[in-house]
Scaffold this motif. Structure first.
Motif, PDB file in Angstrom:
ATOM      1  N   ILE A 135     -12.201  10.132 -10.319  1.00 31.76           N
ATOM      2  CA  ILE A 135     -13.299  10.943 -10.880  1.00 31.76           C
ATOM      3  C   ILE A 135     -13.234  12.196 -10.333  1.00 31.76           C
ATOM      4  CG2 ILE A 135     -15.764  10.895 -10.785  1.00 31.76           C
ATOM      5  CD1 ILE A 135     -15.915   7.815 -10.292  1.00 31.76           C
ATOM      6  N   GLY A 136     -13.209  12.995 -11.221  1.00 35.82           N
ATOM      7  CA  GLY A 136     -13.147  14.572 -10.749  1.00 35.82           C
ATOM      8  C   GLY A 136     -14.034  15.599 -11.710  1.00 35.82           C
ATOM      9  N   ASP A 137     -13.883  16.805 -11.320  1.00 38.85           N
ATOM     10  CA  ASP A 137     -14.443  17.904 -12.003  1.00 38.85           C
ATOM     11  C   ASP A 137     -13.408  18.139 -13.109  1.00 38.85           C
ATOM     12  OD1 ASP A 137     -13.098  19.605 -10.605  1.00 38.85           O
ATOM     13  OD2 ASP A 137     -14.994  20.330  -9.680  1.00 38.85           O
ATOM     14  N   SER A 138     -13.609  19.292 -14.283  1.00 36.84           N
ATOM     15  CA  SER A 138     -12.608  19.670 -14.975  1.00 36.84           C
ATOM     16  C   SER A 138     -11.347  20.477 -14.251  1.00 36.84           C
ATOM     17  CB  SER A 138     -13.274  20.490 -16.150  1.00 36.84           C
ATOM     18  OG  SER A 138     -14.022  21.493 -15.482  1.00 36.84           O
ATOM     19  N   THR A 139     -11.777  21.237 -13.188  1.00 37.06           N
ATOM     20  CA  THR A 139     -11.029  22.020 -12.414  1.00 37.06           C
ATOM     21  C   THR A 139      -9.822  21.060 -11.785  1.00 37.06           C
ATOM     22  OG1 THR A 139     -12.631  23.900 -11.944  1.00 37.06           O
ATOM     23  CG2 THR A 139     -10.423  23.867 -10.882  1.00 37.06           C
ATOM     24  N   TYR A 140     -10.484  20.010 -11.270  1.00 32.01           N
ATOM     25  CA  TYR A 140      -9.596  19.187 -10.514  1.00 32.01           C
ATOM     26  C   TYR A 140      -8.568  18.503 -11.462  1.00 32.01           C
ATOM     27  CZ  TYR A 140      -8.812  13.991  -9.136  1.00 32.01           C
ATOM     28  OH  TYR A 140      -8.225  12.909  -8.881  1.00 32.01           O
ATOM     29  N   PHE A 141      -8.899  18.099 -12.707  1.00 29.73           N
ATOM     30  CA  PHE A 141      -8.002  17.493 -13.685  1.00 29.73           C
ATOM     31  C   PHE A 141      -7.135  18.485 -14.078  1.00 29.73           C
ATOM     32  CE2 PHE A 141     -11.144  14.207 -13.675  1.00 29.73           C
ATOM     33  CZ  PHE A 141     -10.173  12.932 -13.632  1.00 29.73           C
ATOM     34  N   ARG A 142      -7.271  19.676 -14.222  1.00 24.41           N
ATOM     35  CA  ARG A 142      -6.662  20.823 -14.854  1.00 24.41           C
ATOM     36  C   ARG A 142      -5.806  21.148 -13.704  1.00 24.41           C
ATOM     37  NH1 ARG A 142     -10.362  24.038 -15.767  1.00 24.41           N
ATOM     38  NH2 ARG A 142     -10.229  25.557 -13.932  1.00 24.41           N
ATOM     39  N   MET A 143      -5.963  21.309 -12.438  1.00 27.61           N
ATOM     40  CA  MET A 143      -5.024  21.542 -11.456  1.00 27.61           C
ATOM     41  C   MET A 143      -3.879  20.452 -11.257  1.00 27.61           C
ATOM     42  SD  MET A 143      -7.605  22.788  -8.000  1.00 27.61           S
ATOM     43  CE  MET A 143      -6.423  22.652  -7.083  1.00 27.61           C
ATOM     44  N   LEU A 144      -4.461  19.162 -11.437  1.00 27.14           N
ATOM     45  CA  LEU A 144      -3.142  18.191 -11.509  1.00 27.14           C
ATOM     46  C   LEU A 144      -2.415  18.130 -12.853  1.00 27.14           C
ATOM     47  CD1 LEU A 144      -5.483  15.319  -9.923  1.00 27.14           C
ATOM     48  CD2 LEU A 144      -3.551  16.659  -8.648  1.00 27.14           C
ATOM     49  N   GLY A 145      -2.924  18.904 -13.711  1.00 21.90           N
ATOM     50  CA  GLY A 145      -2.053  18.798 -14.904  1.00 21.90           C
ATOM     51  C   GLY A 145      -1.998  17.480 -15.597  1.00 21.90           C
ATOM     52  N   LEU A 146      -2.798  16.738 -15.563  1.00 25.51           N
ATOM     53  CA  LEU A 146      -3.080  15.490 -16.181  1.00 25.51           C
ATOM     54  C   LEU A 146      -3.180  15.614 -17.611  1.00 25.51           C
ATOM     55  CD1 LEU A 146      -5.093  13.115 -13.637  1.00 25.51           C
ATOM     56  CD2 LEU A 146      -2.553  13.503 -13.840  1.00 25.51           C
ATOM     57  N   GLU A 147      -2.463  15.042 -18.415  1.00 23.79           N
ATOM     58  CA  GLU A 147      -2.344  15.493 -19.936  1.00 23.79           C
ATOM     59  C   GLU A 147      -3.059  14.326 -20.641  1.00 23.79           C
ATOM     60  OE1 GLU A 147       0.917  15.911 -23.662  1.00 23.79           O
ATOM     61  OE2 GLU A 147       1.502  15.451 -21.374  1.00 23.79           O
ATOM     62  N   ARG A 148      -4.201  14.801 -21.334  1.00 26.54           N
ATOM     63  CA  ARG A 148      -4.869  13.869 -22.369  1.00 26.54           C
ATOM     64  C   ARG A 148      -4.303  13.801 -23.587  1.00 26.54           C
ATOM     65  NH1 ARG A 148     -11.265  15.582 -22.666  1.00 26.54           N
ATOM     66  NH2 ARG A 148     -10.999  15.360 -20.501  1.00 26.54           N
ATOM     67  N   LEU A 149      -3.836  12.696 -24.121  1.00 26.70           N
ATOM     68  CA  LEU A 149      -3.082  12.371 -25.340  1.00 26.70           C
ATOM     69  C   LEU A 149      -4.237  12.195 -26.289  1.00 26.70           C
ATOM     70  CD1 LEU A 149      -0.335  10.018 -24.151  1.00 26.70           C
ATOM     71  CD2 LEU A 149      -0.158  12.645 -24.399  1.00 26.70           C
ATOM     72  N   ARG A 150      -5.298  11.644 -26.132  1.00 24.07           N
ATOM     73  CA  ARG A 150      -6.248  11.492 -27.281  1.00 24.07           C
ATOM     74  C   ARG A 150      -7.589  11.592 -26.636  1.00 24.07           C
ATOM     75  NH1 ARG A 150      -5.307   6.450 -29.202  1.00 24.07           N
ATOM     76  NH2 ARG A 150      -7.570   5.356 -28.690  1.00 24.07           N
ATOM     77  N   ASP A 151      -8.583  12.261 -27.214  1.00 26.25           N
ATOM     78  CA  ASP A 151      -9.812  12.407 -26.930  1.00 26.25           C
ATOM     79  C   ASP A 151     -10.767  11.639 -28.110  1.00 26.25           C
ATOM     80  OD1 ASP A 151     -12.537  13.149 -26.449  1.00 26.25           O
ATOM     81  OD2 ASP A 151     -11.843  14.925 -25.177  1.00 26.25           O
TER      82      ASP A 151
END
Length: 796
Positions: free
Chosen positions: A521-537
């Motif tokens: 669980i994290g905020d948007s900056t957390y996921f952006r820093m880790l570079g986790l790629e969202r394939l589908r929303d």
């Protein structure tokens, strides 16, 4: 006979041949110093928990996958099995075993390692209490016991009994009720503070009677005298399938009671924070230590055989004066034994000097002189005799077999300088090349593991655990100030990182199956820093929910990864999946993330649940991720100074993610350092032997060299001729060493799912390096011999 065993002539010979004496003595002493360190480490490893008087009745409750279990499991076992005299749960909270739990004593703040244990701890285990009562040490819930070293660090010589402290920013006041000697040689690791285990039920709601957290700690059982607790294992398995969810859901299928003295080397022991050892590492260490000792013994035999020719007249005179072959044999054996005894005494001082370094390298205490005892003295005496016999046997047999007339004719001297030396030098080079190839391969494999693609960003990210902050407001203030630092590019908040695996949630997926999810669980900056790629929303309305981090199922909307699709057996465009015994609880799929590595590069893929939280105030973060510039040292200093300003001087423990990943392979790095050090020692001993052998070989060839020079041989031809014989031995050694190294390294690499390919350049580099060492060892002396005046050589 005693006159024949007189060693004065031997001592005179040693004093006149200082090079021979120095090479032999230094080489043997260095090897023995390493052997003493390895022997002490081995003895300590093999005697872990041997001093526990109840060890033969103490068992740890384990599965086939882990030594950890639910905290309340001991209660169910006590109530069901009268064969159990008592139980004791041992646990760590958070990362307290790493010494990161904040402790406040008066106005002073410290970081300490904290061990949680039940009131039976000091009755079940024989750890020494220096202050306080074994019965009362943990009798009250607010009682704590300090280790001797931590008590001395905090209170000096002042008696700490009755003093108060606070732990982990808790408002409760704890009272020091005892001081214990630092834990050594035990599966239970050393800790600065021991406190009541019930605290883990207060700090983590999952440590409840339902045992939601099946990895809370280790459950120890003390069987009654004469009871056969192992016979109850089948019944325990059936019982666990009724009350304990990992067995109900077939996550694990075995119940194992591991005796305390076997627990240290238990393979599944490394799944929890108990101290654990590796038999394979121990065998490797013993093997490498033995190799170094064999090198030194080879040098002794080689040089002694070479020198036997120079003592030929003495041996002939003794035979003519009535000495028998047995007298000559015993004399050489006595000399080698005395030589080994002197080397061992000197080696013990060298070993003691390196004790701090060895303890740090091996990750455990080593104490050569402190562990000395009468039995150890007996073993040392036996070792000296055995080593003396082995070292002196070949030279003694060689000298004793020849008659005085053989020595006069020169037959003995010619034989002494040819056969044995070449065989032993070739064998030394075989071992050296193998060790070099092993060192290179381990280094390349570790580099490959550290740099393996993980599917997320790791560079320039500083990971700060929020447990080091006194309260939430201090953490929030720190984050606000952090964003204004010029060294900081971004700040993200989250619960767990891919490296630390986040939180685990294992749920029923039908009546007889369970699925394990790692939750982030994290905020948007957390996921952006880790570079986790969202394939589908899937653009679900509740995708950015506001559930508290500890109540993972407060919202039923989650992102999942690709592996979860495969494990759940659902289509990529599935809008939801259902969990629970009857598949009655729907989980809405907010979208799909590309797979990324959870844990280290060697961990198996796992299903993942993710949630992006819009408002950081809606959850309690566990981690602050800080994106910094490339100058890590400057950025770390700036963040640390800010932390100390905003927390009144507390200790900062943030670490870069890349450093955390490198720590995953600490065992491999330790193996690399040890093999590398022993390789250097082996190279040193081997080069010393080559140098000395070349000196005596060339000394015997001086007249031949002079004659060849007189008849027109050039300096270059003579230099090539002298060096060629030694380099040929390296070539023979290379041919023998490569198949051995390939076979061993292939077997070692099979243990890794992510591994390098064995390149021919590895073995070629090892061979070239060994050849360079050999060339440098003999080249200088060969050049001197080739440059010598032939007339002077013939005169001498």
């Amino acid at each position: 006979m005693f006159r024949q065993l007189d060693i004065r002539s031997w001592l005179t010979f040693l004093s006149r041949n200082r090079l021979y004496t120095a090479v032999n003595f230094i080489g043997l002493a260095l090897a023995l110093a390493f052997v003493l360190l390895v022997a002490d480490y081995t003895a300590r490893q093999l005697t872990v928990d041997s001093y526990q008087t109840k060890a033969d009745r103490i068992y740890a409750v384990c599965s086939e996958e882990s030594v950890a279990s639910g905290y309340y499991l001991q209660k169910y076992l006590r109530d069901r099995y009268p064969e159990i005299e008592s139980t004791c749960a041992v646990a760590f909270f958070e990362d307290s075993d790493a010494g990161t739990t904040p402790v406040e004593i008066g106005r002073q703040k410290f970081l300490a390692s904290v061990l949680h244990a039940d009131t039976t701890f000091f009755r079940m285990f024989d750890f020494t209490l220096l202050e306080g009562s074994r019965e009362e040490a943990l009798a009250a819930r607010e009682n704590v016991v300090l280790s001797e070293s931590f008590a001395r660090k905090v209170f000096g010589t002042f008696n700490p009994l009755g003093q108060t402290l606070r732990v982990d920013n808790d408002e409760r006041v704890y009272v020091v009720s005892g001081v214990m000697r630092d834990i050594e040689r035990s599966t239970i690791p050393a800790a600065d503070i021991v406190m009541r285990a019930e605290r883990i039920t207060e700090t983590n709601a999952a440590n409840d009677e339902r045992m939601s957290n099946s990895g809370a700690g280790v459950t120890f059982l003390l069987a009654r005298k004469g009871a056969n607790l192992q016979a109850k294992v089948p019944d325990m398995l059936a019982f666990f399938k009724e009350i304990y969810w990992p067995y109900i859901g077939n996550v694990v299928q075995q119940v194992r009671l591991i005796p305390l003295r076997q627990l240290y080397f238990e393979p599944t022991n490394n799944t929890y924070r108990l101290a654990h050892g590796s038999r394979s590492f121990l065998y490797i260490l013993l093997g490498v230590g033995l190799v170094v000792l064999v090198f030194a013994v080879m040098n002794y035999i080689n040089l002694t055989v070479a020198q036997a020719g120079f003592r030929a007249r003495e041996m002939a005179a003794r035979r003519l004066l009535g000495a028998s072959r047995g007298d000559i044999f015993l004399k050489w054996m006595l000399e080698s034994t005395l030589f080994c005894a002197a080397a061992l005494l000197f080696a013990s001082s060298i070993a003691e000097l390196f004790v701090p370094w060895a303890s740090q390298l091996l990750g455990t205490k080593v104490a050569v002189w402190n562990d000395f005892s009468v039995p150890v003295a007996g073993w040392c005496l036996l070792a000296v005799v055995v080593l003396g016999v082995i070292s002196g046997l070949v030279p003694a047999l060689l000298v004793a077999r020849y008659q005085p007339i053989d020595i006069v004719r020169g037959t003995f001297r010619r034989h002494a300088k040819t056969v044995y030396g070449r065989v032993l030098i070739a064998l030394q080079n075989v071992i050296t090349i193998v060790l070099l190839a092993v060192s290179i391969t381990i280094g390349l494999q570790i580099r490959h593991l550290v740099n393996a693609p993980l599917g997320y960003e790791t560079h320039d990210i500083l990971d700060i655990e929020t447990s080091i902050f006194p309260d939430r407001s201090a953490m929030r203030h720190f984050c606000d100030e952090l964003r204004s630092l010029p060294e900081v590019e971004a700040v993200g908040l989250g619960c767990g990182t891919p490296h630390d695996r986040g939180n685990n949630n294992t749920v029923l997926y039908g009546p007889d199956r369970m699925v394990s999810f790692q939750v982030f669980i994290g905020d948007s900056t957390y996921f952006r820093m880790l570079g986790l790629e969202r394939l589908r929303d899937n653009h679900v309305a509740d995708a950015d929910g506001s559930a508290a981090s500890r109540d993972f199922w407060a919202s039923n909307v989650w992102y999942i990864n690709q592996y979860a699709l495969r494990e759940l057996g659902i289509a990529e465009d599935a809008p939801e999946f259902k969990v629970g015994e009857n598949l009655s609880q729907p989980i809405v799929i907010a979208g799909i993330y590309r797979d990324f590595q959870v844990g280290s590069a060697l961990d198996a893929p796992t299903s993942v649940l993710l949630r992006v939280v819009k408002n950081p105030d809606d959850f309690q973060p566990w981690n602050i991720l800080v994106k910094t510039g490339r100058d890590h040292a400057a950025a770390y200093r700036a963040v640390e100074e800010l932390f100390q300003r905003t927390t009144d001087g507390a200790t900062f423990t943030g670490r870069y993610v890349t450093d955390e990943i490198a720590d995953d392979f600490a065992a491999q790095r330790r193996l690399l350092h040890i093999v590398g050090i022993f390789t250097l020692v082996a190279l040193l001993i081997s080069s010393l032997g080559l140098f000395a052998m070349a000196a005596y070989y060339i000394q015997q060839k001086r007249q031949e060299i002079a004659v060849r020079r007189v008849f027109g041989a050039s300096r270059r031809e003579m230099l090539t001729r002298l060096v060629r014989s030694f380099m040929a031995l390296v070539g023979v050694a290379f041919v023998i060493a490569v198949p051995i190294a390939v076979w061993g390294l292939r077997r070692w690499l099979e243990e890794y799912s992510v591994r390098i390919a064995l390149s021919p350049w590895i073995f070629l580099a090892a061979g070239i390096f060994a050849a360079i060492v050999a060339l440098l060892s003999v080249g200088w002396q060969s050049r001197r011999a080739a440059d010598a005046d032939p007339v002077e050589s013939l005169k001498n």
